[in-house]
Write a protein that holds these residues in place. Structure first.
Motif, PDB file in Angstrom:
ATOM      1  N   SER A 222       0.827  -1.219   0.000  1.00 52.07           N
ATOM      2  CA  SER A 222       0.000   0.000   0.000  1.00 52.07           C
ATOM      3  C   SER A 222       0.856   1.261   0.000  1.00 52.07           C
ATOM      4  N   PRO A 223       0.406   2.310  -0.700  1.00 54.33           N
ATOM      5  CA  PRO A 223       1.105   3.600  -0.616  1.00 54.33           C
ATOM      6  C   PRO A 223       0.951   4.226   0.775  1.00 54.33           C
ATOM      7  N   TYR A 224       0.027   3.686   1.569  1.00 49.15           N
ATOM      8  CA  TYR A 224      -0.138   4.142   2.954  1.00 49.15           C
ATOM      9  C   TYR A 224       0.823   3.425   3.909  1.00 49.15           C
ATOM     10  N   LEU A 225       1.545   2.412   3.411  1.00 49.12           N
ATOM     11  CA  LEU A 225       2.391   1.595   4.280  1.00 49.12           C
ATOM     12  C   LEU A 225       3.438   2.418   5.047  1.00 49.12           C
ATOM     13  N   PRO A 226       4.159   3.370   4.406  1.00 52.65           N
ATOM     14  CA  PRO A 226       5.138   4.158   5.176  1.00 52.65           C
ATOM     15  C   PRO A 226       4.496   4.898   6.352  1.00 52.65           C
ATOM     16  N   LEU A 227       3.317   5.440   6.130  1.00 48.33           N
ATOM     17  CA  LEU A 227       2.621   6.156   7.198  1.00 48.33           C
ATOM     18  C   LEU A 227       2.134   5.188   8.274  1.00 48.33           C
ATOM     19  N   ALA A 228       1.678   4.025   7.843  1.00 51.01           N
ATOM     20  CA  ALA A 228       1.221   3.019   8.809  1.00 51.01           C
ATOM     21  C   ALA A 228       2.387   2.555   9.688  1.00 51.01           C
ATOM     22  N   LEU A 229       3.568   2.378   9.075  1.00 54.59           N
ATOM     23  CA  LEU A 229       4.745   1.998   9.848  1.00 54.59           C
ATOM     24  C   LEU A 229       5.161   3.123  10.799  1.00 54.59           C
ATOM     25  N   TYR A 230       5.077   4.353  10.332  1.00 51.41           N
ATOM     26  CA  TYR A 230       5.472   5.501  11.151  1.00 51.41           C
ATOM     27  C   TYR A 230       4.554   5.648  12.365  1.00 51.41           C
ATOM     28  N   TRP A 231       3.254   5.699  12.109  1.00 49.82           N
ATOM     29  CA  TRP A 231       2.308   5.868  13.213  1.00 49.82           C
ATOM     30  C   TRP A 231       2.225   4.616  14.087  1.00 49.82           C
ATOM     31  N   GLY A 232       2.396   3.486  13.449  1.00 45.75           N
ATOM     32  CA  GLY A 232       2.418   2.251  14.234  1.00 45.75           C
ATOM     33  C   GLY A 232       3.613   2.221  15.178  1.00 45.75           C
ATOM     34  N   GLY A 233       4.781   2.672  14.689  1.00 45.91           N
ATOM     35  CA  GLY A 233       5.974   2.726  15.536  1.00 45.91           C
ATOM     36  C   GLY A 233       5.785   3.694  16.693  1.00 45.91           C
TER      37      GLY A 233
ATOM     38  N   TYR B 272       9.012  -0.965  23.199  1.00 45.98           N
ATOM     39  CA  TYR B 272      10.177  -0.390  22.540  1.00 45.98           C
ATOM     40  C   TYR B 272      10.761  -1.318  21.480  1.00 45.98           C
ATOM     41  N   ALA B 273      10.788  -2.611  21.761  1.00 50.60           N
ATOM     42  CA  ALA B 273      11.334  -3.562  20.777  1.00 50.60           C
ATOM     43  C   ALA B 273      10.484  -3.570  19.517  1.00 50.60           C
ATOM     44  N   GLY B 274       9.158  -3.583  19.696  1.00 50.05           N
ATOM     45  CA  GLY B 274       8.256  -3.567  18.534  1.00 50.05           C
ATOM     46  C   GLY B 274       8.377  -2.269  17.759  1.00 50.05           C
TER      47      GLY B 274
END
Length: 243
Positions: free
Chosen positions: A155-166, A175-177
């Motif tokens: 998804s083109p939303y994946l970078p944002l999902a990873l950012y907000w998910g982190g 912290y590990a996740g």
């Protein structure tokens, strides 16, 4: 003696006639002068009256033109307002139509420089997770973004999902996740506009995990790669605090 008397009488008569003629002429001249002044005054009064009437007519025309102009200006403003409302209505309609179509068929879009195909329901899933994060429901946000990254890996939303998910995992003290998710973002999308901010969160996670050396390196990398940014300022303060 009689002749002298007659001659004197004739002289007096001529003088009287001459005097009468002069008096008559003078009286006639005075009457004419008086008549001319009256006529002149009447002409001036008529002219003033005519000018006053003309001025009133012109003033009336000016006032009417002002009223007409105000009315036209009001109509123009009303038409402009109606045009704006129609434009906004059409914009809302097409946005709504676009969103509706997005719920039924795949679409190709670009989000923060990342282009890809969005599947039906994909944007809704992302938006719901983001709303949960913004509302402070961090557990729901974390679960939503984790599920999103698994279901929509391209998804083109994946970078944002990873950012907000982190960031959700960091807030939940996972912290590990968070480190794992943010490192995936940095590795897979090194030029994404969220990388500098993601590295700040990564450094904080490393610091909270007790890995001070890794945190220092991360903060130093931010300062070197993204100078004159808010992320670099934050990294400089955190780096100074770790010494």
């Amino acid at each position: 003696m009689m002749k002298l008397h007659d001659s004197f009488k004739q002289t007096l008569l001529r003088a009287f006639c001459l005097s009468s003629a002069v008096i008559c002429l003078t009286a006639s001249s005075s009457a004419w002068a008086l008549f001319s002044d009256d006529e002149a005054r009447k002409a001036i009064l008529d002219l003033r009256k005519s000018l006053a009437t003309t001025q009133l007519d012109l003033q009336g025309q000016i006032e009417k033109l002002k009223a007409d102009n105000a009315e036209l200006r009001g109509k123009v403003e009303e038409l402009e307002k109606q045009t704006e409302e129609i434009g906004n209505s059409q914009k809302t309609y097409y946005q709504d139509l676009d969103n509706r179509l997005g719920n039924f068929e795949p679409r190709s879009i670009t989000i923060e420089g990342v282009t890809g195909t969005v599947q039906p329901g994909e944007k809704k899933a992302y938006d719901e997770s983001l709303k949960a994060f913004q509302a402070g429901n961090l557990k729901k946000a974390d679960d939503g973004f984790t599920a999103f990254t698994r279901k929509y890996p391209n998804s083109p939303y994946l970078p944002l999902a990873l950012y907000w998910g982190g960031n959700s995992k960091y807030a939940n003290k996972d912290y590990a996740g968070a480190i794992s998710q943010l490192q995936t973002l940095i590795k897979k999308y090194p030029n994404h506009p969220r990388i500098a901010a993601a590295m700040v969160t990564l450094g904080n996670c490393q610091l909270e995990s007790g890995n001070k050396a890794a945190a220092k390196k991360t903060f130093s990398d931010i300062i070197a790669k993204y100078p004159d940014t808010d992320a670099a300022k934050d990294a400089q303060q955190l780096l100074s605090a770790t010494k």
